[in-house]
Write a protein that holds these residues in place. Structure first.
Motif, PDB file in Angstrom:
ATOM      1  N   ILE A  46       0.817  -1.220   0.000  1.00  0.00           N
ATOM      2  CA  ILE A  46       0.000   0.000   0.000  1.00  0.00           C
ATOM      3  C   ILE A  46       0.854   1.276   0.000  1.00  0.00           C
ATOM      4  O   ILE A  46       0.318   2.376   0.137  1.00  0.00           O
ATOM      5  CB  ILE A  46      -0.958   0.031   1.204  1.00  0.00           C
ATOM      6  CG1 ILE A  46      -0.166   0.057   2.525  1.00  0.00           C
ATOM      7  CG2 ILE A  46      -1.924  -1.134   1.152  1.00  0.00           C
ATOM      8  CD1 ILE A  46      -1.002   0.466   3.714  1.00  0.00           C
ATOM      9  N   PHE A  79      -6.108  -0.134  -2.604  1.00  0.00           N
ATOM     10  CA  PHE A  79      -6.665  -0.723  -1.386  1.00  0.00           C
ATOM     11  C   PHE A  79      -7.682  -1.814  -1.713  1.00  0.00           C
ATOM     12  O   PHE A  79      -7.733  -2.848  -1.045  1.00  0.00           O
ATOM     13  CB  PHE A  79      -7.324   0.363  -0.533  1.00  0.00           C
ATOM     14  CG  PHE A  79      -6.359   1.271   0.170  1.00  0.00           C
ATOM     15  CD1 PHE A  79      -5.484   0.769   1.130  1.00  0.00           C
ATOM     16  CD2 PHE A  79      -6.314   2.627  -0.115  1.00  0.00           C
ATOM     17  CE1 PHE A  79      -4.579   1.610   1.781  1.00  0.00           C
ATOM     18  CE2 PHE A  79      -5.424   3.469   0.525  1.00  0.00           C
ATOM     19  CZ  PHE A  79      -4.553   2.955   1.479  1.00  0.00           C
ATOM     20  N   TYR A  85      -7.228  -5.352   2.900  1.00  0.00           N
ATOM     21  CA  TYR A  85      -7.424  -3.899   2.994  1.00  0.00           C
ATOM     22  C   TYR A  85      -8.765  -3.469   2.384  1.00  0.00           C
ATOM     23  O   TYR A  85      -9.067  -2.270   2.353  1.00  0.00           O
ATOM     24  CB  TYR A  85      -6.302  -3.141   2.280  1.00  0.00           C
ATOM     25  CG  TYR A  85      -5.030  -3.027   3.090  1.00  0.00           C
ATOM     26  CD1 TYR A  85      -4.866  -2.002   4.026  1.00  0.00           C
ATOM     27  CD2 TYR A  85      -3.994  -3.931   2.922  1.00  0.00           C
ATOM     28  CE1 TYR A  85      -3.699  -1.895   4.769  1.00  0.00           C
ATOM     29  CE2 TYR A  85      -2.822  -3.832   3.657  1.00  0.00           C
ATOM     30  CZ  TYR A  85      -2.683  -2.815   4.578  1.00  0.00           C
ATOM     31  OH  TYR A  85      -1.517  -2.720   5.319  1.00  0.00           O
ATOM     32  N   SER A  88     -10.725  -1.391   4.710  1.00  0.00           N
ATOM     33  CA  SER A  88      -9.871  -0.556   5.550  1.00  0.00           C
ATOM     34  C   SER A  88     -10.451   0.849   5.715  1.00  0.00           C
ATOM     35  O   SER A  88     -11.161   1.358   4.848  1.00  0.00           O
ATOM     36  CB  SER A  88      -8.460  -0.463   4.958  1.00  0.00           C
ATOM     37  OG  SER A  88      -8.493   0.241   3.731  1.00  0.00           O
ATOM     38  N   GLU A  90      -8.939   3.492   5.422  1.00  0.00           N
ATOM     39  CA  GLU A  90      -8.380   4.396   4.420  1.00  0.00           C
ATOM     40  C   GLU A  90      -9.368   4.655   3.285  1.00  0.00           C
ATOM     41  O   GLU A  90      -9.392   5.748   2.709  1.00  0.00           O
ATOM     42  CB  GLU A  90      -7.072   3.821   3.842  1.00  0.00           C
ATOM     43  CG  GLU A  90      -5.893   3.870   4.795  1.00  0.00           C
ATOM     44  CD  GLU A  90      -5.696   2.561   5.561  1.00  0.00           C
ATOM     45  OE1 GLU A  90      -4.598   2.341   6.087  1.00  0.00           O
ATOM     46  OE2 GLU A  90      -6.668   1.774   5.629  1.00  0.00           O
ATOM     47  N   ARG A 177       1.655  -2.936  11.111  1.00  0.00           N
ATOM     48  CA  ARG A 177       0.223  -3.010  10.744  1.00  0.00           C
ATOM     49  C   ARG A 177      -0.640  -3.083  11.996  1.00  0.00           C
ATOM     50  O   ARG A 177      -1.687  -2.429  12.091  1.00  0.00           O
ATOM     51  CB  ARG A 177      -0.007  -4.230   9.855  1.00  0.00           C
ATOM     52  CG  ARG A 177      -1.485  -4.446   9.455  1.00  0.00           C
ATOM     53  CD  ARG A 177      -1.864  -3.637   8.260  1.00  0.00           C
ATOM     54  NE  ARG A 177      -3.289  -3.740   7.943  1.00  0.00           N
ATOM     55  CZ  ARG A 177      -3.835  -4.701   7.205  1.00  0.00           C
ATOM     56  NH1 ARG A 177      -3.067  -5.649   6.667  1.00  0.00           N
ATOM     57  NH2 ARG A 177      -5.129  -4.706   6.961  1.00  0.00           N
TER      58      ARG A 177
END
Length: 258
Positions: A46, A79, A85, A88, A90, A177
């Motif tokens: 990422i 992502f 992810y 996620s 984000e 992480r």
């Protein structure tokens, strides 16, 4: 006094300069290896997405950012391409960035006509709702878990034999992480508060004050120092927008970036 006497450095000054230079060099070397280590511990899968988000932030400072949505789309695709992810927080950040860009364009671009403004706010609301959904879903999965519990949940999802980790210290990446998720447990309710504030702001500008009030109060229940939500609440209650005082301008409420 001769010219050379003006520029002559005393022994004490030379020692002080030597110490200063030594400390400065040490700080530079420390910073280099510290941030190099930080970058090496970031998930390489990422890294490009993180860099894209930073690029978007730099490019859109002070402007609406709609012209730069392609950067957010590229980060979002990265992502989404990684199974662990896919949900996620984000992605919630990306949705909210799009919401904010559309809101700024609708509310502060003098060339935006009335019908276009309503359309932009409607689009902003869709992105806002998506960010709220992502944040709530993420919190349902990760909120309240200890580092050990987070590691246990991640172990089946992150494989040390993944070619993406070749040449990297997988243990360090895995540990980072876990730490990122622990930090996000604290920050994601604030992110959710920002999205709820945006939703309240949209409702306010759509002349739906009752709905706006609901979401602004929800935002403040998650983050009581949310100044934008406080300002919206003041306006909705018949007051004036709140301006930060000097101390708040210099030292805004602490908020980490992930």
């Amino acid at each position: 006094m001769k010219l050379k006497d003006i520029f002559e450095i005393s022994q004490g000054t030379r020692k002080l300069l030597a110490i200063t230079i030594s400390v400065t060099l040490s700080a530079i070397v420390f910073a280099y290896f510290y941030y190099r280590g930080m970058n090496r511990s970031e998930d390489p899968r990422i890294m490009e997405a993180k860099e894209l988000l930073l690029e978007y932030e730099k490019m859109t400072r002070g402007i609406s950012g709609i012209e730069s949505f392609y950067i957010l789309d590229s980060a979002f695709a990265i992502f989404s391409s990684i199974p662990d992810y896919d949900g996620s927080y984000e992605k919630g950040v990306i949705y909210n960035n799009k919401c904010s860009g559309l809101m700024l364009n609708a509310l502060y671009d003098n060339d935006t006509i009335r019908g276009e403004k309503s359309h932009l706010l409607a689009m902003a609301m869709e992105f806002c709702d998506s960010s709220i959904f992502i944040y709530k879903k993420w919190l349902d999965e990760w909120e309240g878990l200890s580092s050990e519990q987070i590691a246990t949940k991640l172990e089946p999802k992150m494989n040390a034999n993944d070619p993406a980790f070749n040449g990297f210290n997988f243990g360090r990446i895995f540990k980072r992480r876990v730490k990122n998720i622990v930090d996000a447990q604290y920050e994601t309710p604030r992110r959710l508060s920002v999205s709820l504030t945006n939703k309240g702001t949209i409702f306010r500008h759509l002349n739906e004050p009752d709905s706006a009030l609901v979401y602004v109060r929800m935002a403040l229940s998650l983050w009581e120092d949310n100044r934008t939500a406080e300002s919206n609440l003041s306006v909705l209650m018949g007051g004036e927008p709140l301006k930060p005082n000097l101390i708040e301008s210099l030292f805004p409420p602490e908020r980490k970036k992930n």
